[in-house]
Scaffold this motif. Structure first.
Motif, PDB file in Angstrom:
ATOM      1  N   CYS A  28     -32.371  70.362  54.032  1.00 60.15           N
ATOM      2  CA  CYS A  28     -31.578  69.137  54.647  1.00 60.15           C
ATOM      3  C   CYS A  28     -32.039  67.748  54.655  1.00 60.15           C
ATOM      4  CB  CYS A  28     -31.319  69.542  56.099  1.00 60.15           C
ATOM      5  SG  CYS A  28     -29.911  71.040  56.348  1.00 60.15           S
ATOM      6  N   LEU A 116     -24.779  66.306  56.631  1.00 58.51           N
ATOM      7  CA  LEU A 116     -23.271  66.379  56.574  1.00 58.51           C
ATOM      8  C   LEU A 116     -22.794  66.403  55.089  1.00 58.51           C
ATOM      9  CD1 LEU A 116     -20.841  67.198  58.018  1.00 58.51           C
ATOM     10  CD2 LEU A 116     -20.418  64.764  58.438  1.00 58.51           C
ATOM     11  N   SER A 117     -23.342  65.539  54.303  1.00 55.85           N
ATOM     12  CA  SER A 117     -22.960  65.181  52.897  1.00 55.85           C
ATOM     13  C   SER A 117     -23.398  66.373  52.185  1.00 55.85           C
ATOM     14  CB  SER A 117     -23.318  63.914  52.391  1.00 55.85           C
ATOM     15  OG  SER A 117     -24.826  63.909  52.088  1.00 55.85           O
ATOM     16  N   LEU A 119     -24.110  69.432  53.179  1.00 59.09           N
ATOM     17  CA  LEU A 119     -23.256  70.689  53.563  1.00 59.09           C
ATOM     18  C   LEU A 119     -21.819  70.732  52.837  1.00 59.09           C
ATOM     19  CD1 LEU A 119     -24.519  71.394  57.234  1.00 59.09           C
ATOM     20  CD2 LEU A 119     -25.269  72.618  55.287  1.00 59.09           C
ATOM     21  N   HIS A 120     -21.289  69.617  53.048  1.00 63.92           N
ATOM     22  CA  HIS A 120     -19.978  69.303  52.379  1.00 63.92           C
ATOM     23  C   HIS A 120     -20.116  69.551  51.064  1.00 63.92           C
ATOM     24  CE1 HIS A 120     -15.859  68.534  53.079  1.00 63.92           C
ATOM     25  NE2 HIS A 120     -16.114  67.240  52.176  1.00 63.92           N
ATOM     26  N   TRP A 122     -21.717  71.404  49.235  1.00 66.35           N
ATOM     27  CA  TRP A 122     -22.203  72.813  48.891  1.00 66.35           C
ATOM     28  C   TRP A 122     -20.612  73.604  49.359  1.00 66.35           C
ATOM     29  CZ3 TRP A 122     -24.693  75.947  46.386  1.00 66.35           C
ATOM     30  CH2 TRP A 122     -24.772  77.244  46.654  1.00 66.35           C
ATOM     31  N   THR A 123     -20.071  73.313  50.535  1.00 60.74           N
ATOM     32  CA  THR A 123     -18.983  73.940  50.810  1.00 60.74           C
ATOM     33  C   THR A 123     -17.747  73.689  49.865  1.00 60.74           C
ATOM     34  OG1 THR A 123     -19.691  73.612  53.219  1.00 60.74           O
ATOM     35  CG2 THR A 123     -17.269  74.048  52.945  1.00 60.74           C
ATOM     36  N   ALA A 140     -15.167  73.360  59.083  1.00 62.60           N
ATOM     37  CA  ALA A 140     -15.464  71.892  59.416  1.00 62.60           C
ATOM     38  C   ALA A 140     -16.388  71.813  60.749  1.00 62.60           C
ATOM     39  CB  ALA A 140     -14.199  71.251  59.495  1.00 62.60           C
ATOM     40  N   LYS A 142     -18.493  73.976  61.654  1.00 62.78           N
ATOM     41  CA  LYS A 142     -20.010  74.504  61.434  1.00 62.78           C
ATOM     42  C   LYS A 142     -20.515  73.467  60.778  1.00 62.78           C
ATOM     43  CE  LYS A 142     -20.627  78.432  63.247  1.00 62.78           C
ATOM     44  NZ  LYS A 142     -21.616  78.744  64.297  1.00 62.78           N
ATOM     45  N   GLN A 143     -19.973  72.680  59.937  1.00 58.33           N
ATOM     46  CA  GLN A 143     -20.563  71.417  59.201  1.00 58.33           C
ATOM     47  C   GLN A 143     -21.150  70.497  60.181  1.00 58.33           C
ATOM     48  OE1 GLN A 143     -18.581  69.821  55.875  1.00 58.33           O
ATOM     49  NE2 GLN A 143     -17.906  71.901  55.041  1.00 58.33           N
ATOM     50  N   ALA A 147     -25.236  69.489  61.097  1.00 60.79           N
ATOM     51  CA  ALA A 147     -25.502  68.078  60.989  1.00 60.79           C
ATOM     52  C   ALA A 147     -26.293  67.483  62.222  1.00 60.79           C
ATOM     53  CB  ALA A 147     -24.546  67.243  60.421  1.00 60.79           C
TER      54      ALA A 147
END
Length: 244
Positions: A28, A116-117, A119-120, A122-123, A140, A142-143, A147
Motif C-alpha cells: 500500500c 484507495l486508488s 485498491l480500487h 485492483w478491484t 466499496a 472495505k476499500q 485506505a
C-alpha cells in the motif's frame, strides 16, 4: 515543488496485493517510504525536545541557585539564558511545526488516496462473478475502510510512536544523568505499561475487526437496497430488507 506533492497519491502499485498484513502495508505504501521516514524523523526529533526542555530548565535553575540573583545575568549565566530563550522561542516551535506539517500536509492527505486508488484499480480488474457474489456497497466500504486504516496507522506511528519512543529514550538518558535509581524505577513502570498494552491490544484488535466487518455488511446491504430499489419494490421485498 510543494511539500504536499512529495508523495504521488495516484502512483500505480506493482503486482497484486499480498495476503499477509505487513506485506500488504508495504504494498500500500510503496513509493511513499522516503517521506514517511522523514516525517518519523521530525516527529522523533520533536519528541527528543521534551527531554531537552527538562534538561535546559534544570540548567537554568542550577545556574540561578549557584550564581545568585545579583550575578545571574553575568558571564556564562547570561549565555545560558540566551540559549534557553532561543530554544523555547525558536528551535522548539520550528521543529514542532515541521513535525506537524510533515504529517498533516505531506502524509495524511496523500496516503489515503494512494492506498484507495491502488485498491480500487485492483478491484476493477476482477471478473464479473466477483461483483455478483458480494454487495457492491460492502466492496466499496472495505476499500474505504482499508485506505483509512492504513492512513491512520502510518500517521499515528509517525505522530505518536516515533514521538513517544524519542521522548522515552530522552527521559531515560536524563534520569540516568540525575540518579540511576530513578531511571530503574521508570524502566520498571515502562515494562509494566508495555505488558498492559500487549495484553489489551489483541483483544481490541479482535473486536475492532468484527465491528468493521459488521459495519461493512450493513453498509453494503443499505447501498445495494437503494441501488436496486426498483427491483425491491417490484417484488415487494421491503419487509425482507427491513428485517435484514
Amino acid at each position: 515543488m510543494s511539500i504536499s506533492n512529495w508523495i504521488n497519491p495516484f502512483r500505480p502499485a506493482e503486482g497484486p496485493p499480498p495476503q499477509t498484513l505487513w506485506a500488504f502495508i508495504r504494498w500500500c505504501l510503496a513509493g511513499a517510504w522516503p517521506v514517511l521516514w522523514l516525517a518519523a524523523f521530525l516527529s522523533a526529533a520533536a519528541g527528543a525536545m521534551e527531554a531537552g526542555t527538562a534538561w535546559i530548565l534544570g540548567k537554568v535553575i542550577d545556574a540561578t541557585v549557584s550564581a545568585g540573583p545579583e550575578r545571574f545575568f553575568e558571564g556564562s549565566s547570561l549565555v545560558l539564558v540566551l540559549g534557553a530563550i532561543a530554544f523555547f522561542l525558536v528551535a522548539r516551535p520550528v521543529l514542532f511545526g515541521l513535525s506537524s506539517a510533515s504529517n498533516a500536509i505531506m502524509v495524511q492527505p496523500n496516503v489515503n488516496p494512494l492506498v484507495l486508488s491502488r485498491l480500487h484499480r485492483w478491484t476493477l480488474g476482477q471478473n464479473v462473478n466477483f461483483f455478483d457474489e458480494d454487495f457492491a456497497g460492502r466492496i466499496a466500504q472495505k476499500q474505504m475502510q482499508a485506505a483509512r486504516a492504513v492512513t491512520d496507522v502510518a500517521a499515528e506511528v509517525i505522530n505518536v510512536v516515533a514521538f513517544a519512543l524519542a521522548s522515552l529514550v530522552g527521559s531515560v538518558a536524563l534520569l540516568l544523568a540525575i540518579d540511576w535509581r530513578v531511571a530503574v524505577g521508570f524502566s520498571v513502570w515502562l515494562v509494566m505499561y508495555l505488558a498492559l498494552i500487549n495484553w489489551f491490544l489483541p483483544r481490541v484488535r479482535k473486536r475492532a475487526a468484527g465491528r468493521a466487518g459488521a459495519r461493512a455488511m450493513v453498509s453494503g446491504q443499505v447501498v445495494d437496497t437503494i441501488t436496486n430499489i426498483k427491483t425491491v419494490k417490484l417484488f415487494a421485498h421491503a419487509d425482507h430488507e427491513d428485517r435484514a
